[in-house]
Scaffold this motif. Structure first.
Motif, PDB file in Angstrom:
ATOM      1  N   GLY A 161      22.265  24.228  33.728  1.00 53.27           N
ATOM      2  CA  GLY A 161      21.322  24.873  32.810  1.00 53.27           C
ATOM      3  C   GLY A 161      21.980  25.478  31.589  1.00 53.27           C
ATOM      4  N   ALA A 162      23.204  25.964  31.724  1.00 47.01           N
ATOM      5  CA  ALA A 162      23.894  26.581  30.588  1.00 47.01           C
ATOM      6  C   ALA A 162      24.311  25.560  29.546  1.00 47.01           C
ATOM      7  CB  ALA A 162      25.120  27.345  31.080  1.00 47.01           C
ATOM      8  N   ARG A 163      24.287  24.287  29.913  1.00 52.60           N
ATOM      9  CA  ARG A 163      24.691  23.224  28.971  1.00 52.60           C
ATOM     10  C   ARG A 163      23.491  22.405  28.501  1.00 52.60           C
ATOM     11  NH1 ARG A 163      27.915  19.369  31.307  1.00 52.60           N
ATOM     12  NH2 ARG A 163      27.724  20.069  33.469  1.00 52.60           N
ATOM     13  N   ALA A 164      22.294  22.893  28.760  1.00 54.23           N
ATOM     14  CA  ALA A 164      21.091  22.142  28.402  1.00 54.23           C
ATOM     15  C   ALA A 164      20.094  23.021  27.655  1.00 54.23           C
ATOM     16  CB  ALA A 164      20.436  21.572  29.654  1.00 54.23           C
ATOM     17  N   ALA A 165      19.455  22.449  26.648  1.00 53.84           N
ATOM     18  CA  ALA A 165      18.342  23.091  25.945  1.00 53.84           C
ATOM     19  C   ALA A 165      17.157  22.144  26.012  1.00 53.84           C
ATOM     20  CB  ALA A 165      18.710  23.394  24.497  1.00 53.84           C
ATOM     21  N   PHE A 166      15.951  22.711  26.014  1.00 54.94           N
ATOM     22  CA  PHE A 166      14.738  21.897  26.133  1.00 54.94           C
ATOM     23  C   PHE A 166      13.776  22.270  25.016  1.00 54.94           C
ATOM     24  CE2 PHE A 166      15.864  19.880  30.016  1.00 54.94           C
ATOM     25  CZ  PHE A 166      16.698  20.783  30.662  1.00 54.94           C
ATOM     26  N   VAL A 167      13.255  21.238  24.348  1.00 49.52           N
ATOM     27  CA  VAL A 167      12.475  21.454  23.132  1.00 49.52           C
ATOM     28  C   VAL A 167      11.146  20.717  23.207  1.00 49.52           C
ATOM     29  CG1 VAL A 167      12.458  21.203  20.621  1.00 49.52           C
ATOM     30  CG2 VAL A 167      14.618  21.630  21.820  1.00 49.52           C
ATOM     31  N   VAL A 168      10.067  21.439  22.920  1.00 54.28           N
ATOM     32  CA  VAL A 168       8.744  20.824  22.829  1.00 54.28           C
ATOM     33  C   VAL A 168       8.627  20.139  21.472  1.00 54.28           C
ATOM     34  CG1 VAL A 168       6.257  21.221  22.856  1.00 54.28           C
ATOM     35  CG2 VAL A 168       7.753  22.606  24.317  1.00 54.28           C
ATOM     36  N   ALA A 169       8.513  18.819  21.472  1.00 58.44           N
ATOM     37  CA  ALA A 169       8.442  18.081  20.206  1.00 58.44           C
ATOM     38  C   ALA A 169       7.948  16.671  20.464  1.00 58.44           C
ATOM     39  CB  ALA A 169       9.809  18.040  19.533  1.00 58.44           C
ATOM     40  N   ASP A 170       7.551  16.006  19.392  1.00 59.71           N
ATOM     41  CA  ASP A 170       7.171  14.597  19.421  1.00 59.71           C
ATOM     42  C   ASP A 170       8.420  13.794  19.062  1.00 59.71           C
ATOM     43  OD1 ASP A 170       5.998  12.147  19.318  1.00 59.71           O
ATOM     44  OD2 ASP A 170       4.530  12.647  17.778  1.00 59.71           O
ATOM     45  N   TRP A 171       9.101  13.292  20.087  1.00 61.58           N
ATOM     46  CA  TRP A 171      10.374  12.595  19.934  1.00 61.58           C
ATOM     47  C   TRP A 171      11.374  13.448  19.161  1.00 61.58           C
ATOM     48  CZ3 TRP A 171       9.719   9.890  23.819  1.00 61.58           C
ATOM     49  CH2 TRP A 171       8.613   9.080  24.035  1.00 61.58           C
ATOM     50  N   THR A 172      11.861  13.006  18.013  1.00 58.95           N
ATOM     51  CA  THR A 172      12.903  13.766  17.307  1.00 58.95           C
ATOM     52  C   THR A 172      12.349  14.667  16.205  1.00 58.95           C
ATOM     53  OG1 THR A 172      13.292  12.055  15.642  1.00 58.95           O
ATOM     54  CG2 THR A 172      14.520  11.862  17.711  1.00 58.95           C
ATOM     55  N   ALA A 173      11.035  14.903  16.196  1.00 58.93           N
ATOM     56  CA  ALA A 173      10.405  15.597  15.065  1.00 58.93           C
ATOM     57  C   ALA A 173      10.993  16.971  14.790  1.00 58.93           C
ATOM     58  CB  ALA A 173       8.899  15.713  15.309  1.00 58.93           C
ATOM     59  N   ALA A 174      11.484  17.667  15.802  1.00 60.20           N
ATOM     60  CA  ALA A 174      11.993  19.023  15.596  1.00 60.20           C
ATOM     61  C   ALA A 174      13.510  19.071  15.466  1.00 60.20           C
ATOM     62  CB  ALA A 174      11.559  19.917  16.760  1.00 60.20           C
ATOM     63  N   LEU A 175      14.169  17.910  15.407  1.00 59.37           N
ATOM     64  CA  LEU A 175      15.626  17.870  15.465  1.00 59.37           C
ATOM     65  C   LEU A 175      16.243  17.351  14.172  1.00 59.37           C
ATOM     66  CD1 LEU A 175      16.075  16.245  18.984  1.00 59.37           C
ATOM     67  CD2 LEU A 175      15.939  18.679  18.434  1.00 59.37           C
ATOM     68  N   ALA A 176      17.498  17.743  13.953  1.00 56.87           N
ATOM     69  CA  ALA A 176      18.313  17.160  12.890  1.00 56.87           C
ATOM     70  C   ALA A 176      19.749  17.186  13.361  1.00 56.87           C
ATOM     71  CB  ALA A 176      18.156  17.957  11.598  1.00 56.87           C
ATOM     72  N   GLY A 216       2.694  -1.925  25.004  1.00 55.59           N
ATOM     73  CA  GLY A 216       3.683  -1.159  25.758  1.00 55.59           C
ATOM     74  C   GLY A 216       4.908  -0.757  24.959  1.00 55.59           C
ATOM     75  N   LEU A 217       4.939  -1.070  23.669  1.00 53.85           N
ATOM     76  CA  LEU A 217       6.149  -0.863  22.877  1.00 53.85           C
ATOM     77  C   LEU A 217       6.038   0.252  21.846  1.00 53.85           C
ATOM     78  CD1 LEU A 217       7.085  -4.601  22.203  1.00 53.85           C
ATOM     79  CD2 LEU A 217       7.885  -3.125  24.058  1.00 53.85           C
ATOM     80  N   ASP A 218       4.928   0.977  21.824  1.00 57.04           N
ATOM     81  CA  ASP A 218       4.726   1.998  20.788  1.00 57.04           C
ATOM     82  C   ASP A 218       5.849   3.037  20.769  1.00 57.04           C
ATOM     83  OD1 ASP A 218       2.408   0.767  20.056  1.00 57.04           O
ATOM     84  OD2 ASP A 218       1.049   2.367  20.693  1.00 57.04           O
ATOM     85  N   ALA A 219       6.245   3.519  21.926  1.00 53.01           N
ATOM     86  CA  ALA A 219       7.274   4.567  21.981  1.00 53.01           C
ATOM     87  C   ALA A 219       8.607   4.057  21.457  1.00 53.01           C
ATOM     88  CB  ALA A 219       7.424   5.084  23.410  1.00 53.01           C
ATOM     89  N   TYR A 220       8.951   2.821  21.788  1.00 57.83           N
ATOM     90  CA  TYR A 220      10.215   2.260  21.311  1.00 57.83           C
ATOM     91  C   TYR A 220      10.221   2.176  19.782  1.00 57.83           C
ATOM     92  CZ  TYR A 220      10.616   0.923  26.203  1.00 57.83           C
ATOM     93  OH  TYR A 220      10.663   0.963  27.567  1.00 57.83           O
ATOM     94  N   ARG A 221       9.115   1.744  19.209  1.00 56.14           N
ATOM     95  CA  ARG A 221       9.029   1.670  17.738  1.00 56.14           C
ATOM     96  C   ARG A 221       9.228   3.059  17.126  1.00 56.14           C
ATOM     97  NH1 ARG A 221       4.499  -1.591  19.243  1.00 56.14           N
ATOM     98  NH2 ARG A 221       4.898  -3.810  18.876  1.00 56.14           N
ATOM     99  N   SER A 222       8.555   4.045  17.701  1.00 56.87           N
ATOM    100  CA  SER A 222       8.635   5.403  17.146  1.00 56.87           C
ATOM    101  C   SER A 222      10.044   5.969  17.261  1.00 56.87           C
ATOM    102  CB  SER A 222       7.645   6.316  17.869  1.00 56.87           C
ATOM    103  OG  SER A 222       6.312   5.911  17.641  1.00 56.87           O
ATOM    104  N   ILE A 223      10.675   5.787  18.397  1.00 55.70           N
ATOM    105  CA  ILE A 223      12.015   6.343  18.614  1.00 55.70           C
ATOM    106  C   ILE A 223      13.031   5.648  17.713  1.00 55.70           C
ATOM    107  CG2 ILE A 223      13.893   6.558  20.291  1.00 55.70           C
ATOM    108  CD1 ILE A 223      11.692   6.904  22.448  1.00 55.70           C
ATOM    109  N   ILE A 224      12.970   4.337  17.638  1.00 62.86           N
ATOM    110  CA  ILE A 224      13.919   3.600  16.792  1.00 62.86           C
ATOM    111  C   ILE A 224      13.754   4.002  15.332  1.00 62.86           C
ATOM    112  CG2 ILE A 224      14.458   1.302  15.896  1.00 62.86           C
ATOM    113  CD1 ILE A 224      13.901   0.245  18.751  1.00 62.86           C
ATOM    114  N   ALA A 225      12.511   4.114  14.876  1.00 65.72           N
ATOM    115  CA  ALA A 225      12.279   4.522  13.485  1.00 65.72           C
ATOM    116  C   ALA A 225      12.803   5.924  13.233  1.00 65.72           C
ATOM    117  CB  ALA A 225      10.783   4.452  13.166  1.00 65.72           C
ATOM    118  N   ALA A 226      12.574   6.827  14.177  1.00 69.27           N
ATOM    119  CA  ALA A 226      13.022   8.204  14.006  1.00 69.27           C
ATOM    120  C   ALA A 226      14.542   8.295  13.944  1.00 69.27           C
ATOM    121  CB  ALA A 226      12.491   9.069  15.144  1.00 69.27           C
TER     122      ALA A 226
END
Length: 309
Positions: A161-176, A216-226
């Motif tokens: 747990g000390a090495r993990a963070a958890f974020v509510v987001a739509d794929w990578t939307a909250a990350l950089a 069945g491929l919507d998530a893959y498209r979104s993740i790859i684009a992000a």
């Protein structure tokens, strides 16, 4: 009726509906809070009225199509027990192929890596990887806060747990920032086929974790684009590792190749199905070792922001 006799009755009733005998054992040990050794040494101990009623209720739930993992509230993955919530998928053995594939990319387990698990669910992939990579850190992302609360509890229970963070987001939307390893077991069931799934999946797994859109491929498209066009991506030498449906590997490999991620390497599971697609792009696709950020705040494992759990 003794414990051993109860197990035999439960096994016979489940077998009549072609349900594995092992499910009867799982239920009995869980309901009676016994170990396998307890059952061997004290199998002749009579059931009390309360225990008999609890066993009967659990058996009825299983006969009604509820998966044994949902009844006991936990399931094993990578040799570890993971607590489940209604919003999380039950970990599948097939997904261990993804963990194995990711670990092969990093034979020196001591290397400090920055991991990203998209659609983390119960956290089983993230926790398994951190368990094997003791100097690495990870961020698990999911749309459901309830799911992430369960994932965080699992990470804490297994000492990562000390090495993990958890974020509510739509794929990578909250990350950089950049990651050395991105893993994902996203929804990949075509929408039209969900009504045809086994009742254990159709009625007891969360639909949002199953439905991958028309093909069945919507998530893959979104993740790859992000990852290729957004502020969060792969570090130089980084890898993207996907679990895919049994007939989707070539299509997902094509999506990644067309986005500039290189040729996807396909790994088969123990049943011989093409289960994992791995992209290890050239350094020119995403470079740099900048800090990983959530929103405007740099987040270390264990820290919290308004988005983090």
């Amino acid at each position: 009726m003794s414990r051993t006799e109860a197990l035999r009755v439960m096994t016979d009733r489940l077998a009549a509906q072609r349900i594995a005998a092992s499910d009867a054992r799982f239920l009995l040990l869980d309901v009676l809070r016994l170990t396998s050794t307890d059952l061997v040494l004290r199998g002749r101990t009579p059931l009390g009225t309360d225990d008999a009623a609890k066993l009967s209720a659990a058996l009825d739930r299983r006969l009604g199509g509820e998966p044994v993992a949902r009844i006991v509230g936990a399931w094993e993955f990578w040799g570890l027990s993971f607590g489940l919530a209604p919003e999380t998928l039950v970990p599948r053995a097939d997904t261990e192929t993804l963990v194995e594939t990711a670990l092969v990319l990093h034979p020196d387990r001591r290397t400090p890596l920055r991991l990203l698990d998209l659609g983390t669910g119960s956290g089983c992939i993230l926790v398994a990887l951190l368990n094997e990579l003791p100097n690495s850190t990870a961020i698990g992302v999911d749309r459901s806060k309830a799911t992430l609360l369960q994932a965080r509890a699992n990470a804490q229970a297994h000492g990562v747990g000390a090495r993990a963070a958890f974020v509510v987001a739509d794929w990578t939307a909250a990350l950089a920032g950049s990651f050395d390893l991105v893993v994902s077991n996203p929804p990949y069931i075509p929408s039209a086929t969900i009504p045809d799934l086994d009742v254990e999946v159709r009625e007891h797994d969360p639909a949002v974790a199953l439905d991958g859109g028309a093909d069945g491929l919507d998530a893959y498209r979104s993740i790859i684009a992000a990852l290729t066009d957004g502020p969060a991506g792969l570090a130089a030498g980084g890898a993207l590792v996907f679990e895919v449906g049994y007939d989707q590997a070539d299509a997902v490999a094509t999506l990644g190749r067309e986005a500039g991620l290189g040729i996807g390497r396909i790994t088969h599971d123990l049943a011989g199905h093409a289960r994992v697609v791995t992209f290890t792009p050239d350094e020119t696709v995403r470079t740099g070792r900048e800090g990983v950020k959530i929103g405007k705040t740099e987040v270390s494992p264990g820290e919290r922001t308004k988005n983090a759990c």
